[in-house]
Design a protein around this motif. Structure first.
Motif, short mmCIF file in Angstrom:
data_model
loop_
_atom_site.label_atom_id
_atom_site.label_comp_id
_atom_site.label_asym_id
_atom_site.label_seq_id
_atom_site.Cartn_x
_atom_site.Cartn_y
_atom_site.Cartn_z
N ILE A 17 33.49 43.76 33.19
CA ILE A 17 34.61 44.70 33.10
C ILE A 17 35.81 44.18 33.88
O ILE A 17 36.95 44.21 33.41
CB ILE A 17 34.19 46.08 33.64
CG1 ILE A 17 33.14 46.71 32.70
CG2 ILE A 17 35.40 47.00 33.77
CD1 ILE A 17 32.50 47.96 33.26
N ASP A 18 35.56 43.64 35.08
CA ASP A 18 36.65 43.11 35.90
C ASP A 18 37.34 41.93 35.22
O ASP A 18 38.56 41.82 35.26
CB ASP A 18 36.11 42.68 37.27
CG ASP A 18 37.19 42.10 38.16
OD1 ASP A 18 37.92 42.87 38.81
OD2 ASP A 18 37.31 40.85 38.19
N ASP B 265 37.26 41.30 32.03
CA ASP B 265 37.58 41.63 30.64
C ASP B 265 37.00 40.59 29.68
O ASP B 265 37.67 40.11 28.76
CB ASP B 265 39.11 41.73 30.44
CG ASP B 265 39.46 42.40 29.11
OD1 ASP B 265 38.62 43.15 28.59
OD2 ASP B 265 40.57 42.13 28.60
N SER B 266 35.75 40.21 29.96
CA SER B 266 35.07 39.18 29.17
C SER B 266 33.57 39.39 29.27
O SER B 266 33.05 39.76 30.33
CB SER B 266 35.44 37.78 29.71
OG SER B 266 34.62 36.80 29.11
#
Length: 257
Positions: free
Chosen positions: A207-208, A210-211
């Motif tokens: 999540i941090d 975005d991958s």
């Protein structure tokens, strides 16, 4: 080199990683303590222990290689992108080292304590021999081209396969005996907790960043959590629903095998 976008996410990632480490690490102790109290390992499947040692040794090679080796890290970034974070945390390395140590300790208990007529099966010996011979061949193949990322990925694959295989003898043994006596449920509950925490930890990093490369770039860690949760739920079902509250007889060697 990739970095965290959120300090809060990074802190949560590290906290969850170490919570998973403690849950997974402590999961080894209920079985060791149970063996010590009973002075017996009857009910603990020896194939599980041997396969488990192969599994954790392979996982240690993968985690330590990807965490410590700059050459392997460069190859990882070349394959998945220089903006991707290395998917192995210090807690992963610490867990692997601890797991190998405690598994060896449990094997020593097998040598010291009453084991009835249980022994390591020829099938287990064959599987373990094939795995390590195959690993040796892979080392020979990887050495000339310095294909280190591929090599540690092989060991990661081994630990995934061994995770799927290692629980099967114990599950069938419990089913055959219609009992989980000698097999610590505390081990399973802590293992399930660690697997859940590990999965959430990986999700936070994804999540941090975005991958989702964190999941398929370290597919072994992903499958480890999923496989462990599946078998943990199976053992919980056996212990609490299928074969509940079965009292151990005064002489553990008399338990049906």
């Amino acid at each position: 080199m990739a970095s965290w976008n959120s300090v809060e996410m990074e802190i949560a990632y590290q906290v969850l990683g170490w919570l998973a480490f403690f849950s997974w690490s402590f999961s080894f102790y209920p079985q060791v303590i149970l063996n010590f109290k009973r002075k017996s390992v009857v009910g603990l499947n020896f194939d599980f222990l041997v396969l488990n040692l192969t599994k954790h040794s392979s996982y240690l090679i993968y985690n330590a290689g990807l965490f410590f080796s700059k050459a392997i890290q460069r190859q990882y970034h070349n394959k998945y992108g220089h903006d991707q974070m290395i998917p192995v945390a210090p807690s992963d390395v610490a867990f692997s080292m601890h797991a190998v140590t405690l598994t060896v300790l449990t094997l020593f208990q097998v040598l010291m304590y009453d084991r009835g007529n249980q022994k390591v099966s020829k099938t287990c010996i064959s599987i373990t021999s094939i795995i390590w011979l195959s690993a040796l061949v892979c080392v020979i193949v990887a050495w000339p081209k310095h294909s280190w990322l591929w090599l540690v990925s092989v060991f990661n694959t081994i630990q995934v396969v061994m995770t799927a295989i290692k629980y099967t003898p114990q599950a069938f043994m419990n089913c055959r005996r219609k009992s989980t006596v000698g097999w610590s449920i505390g081990n399973i509950l802590l293992d399930l907790t660690g697997s859940l925490l590990n999965f959430v930890q990986m999700a936070l990093q994804s999540i941090d960043q975005d991958s989702w490369v964190n999941f398929y770039g370290n597919i072994g860690k992903t499958l480890l959590s999923l496989e462990s949760m599946f078998f943990d739920l199976l053992f919980i079902t056996q212990h609490y629903l299928l074969y509940p509250n079965k009292k151990e007889e005064s002489n553990p060697t008399c338990i049906e095998k």
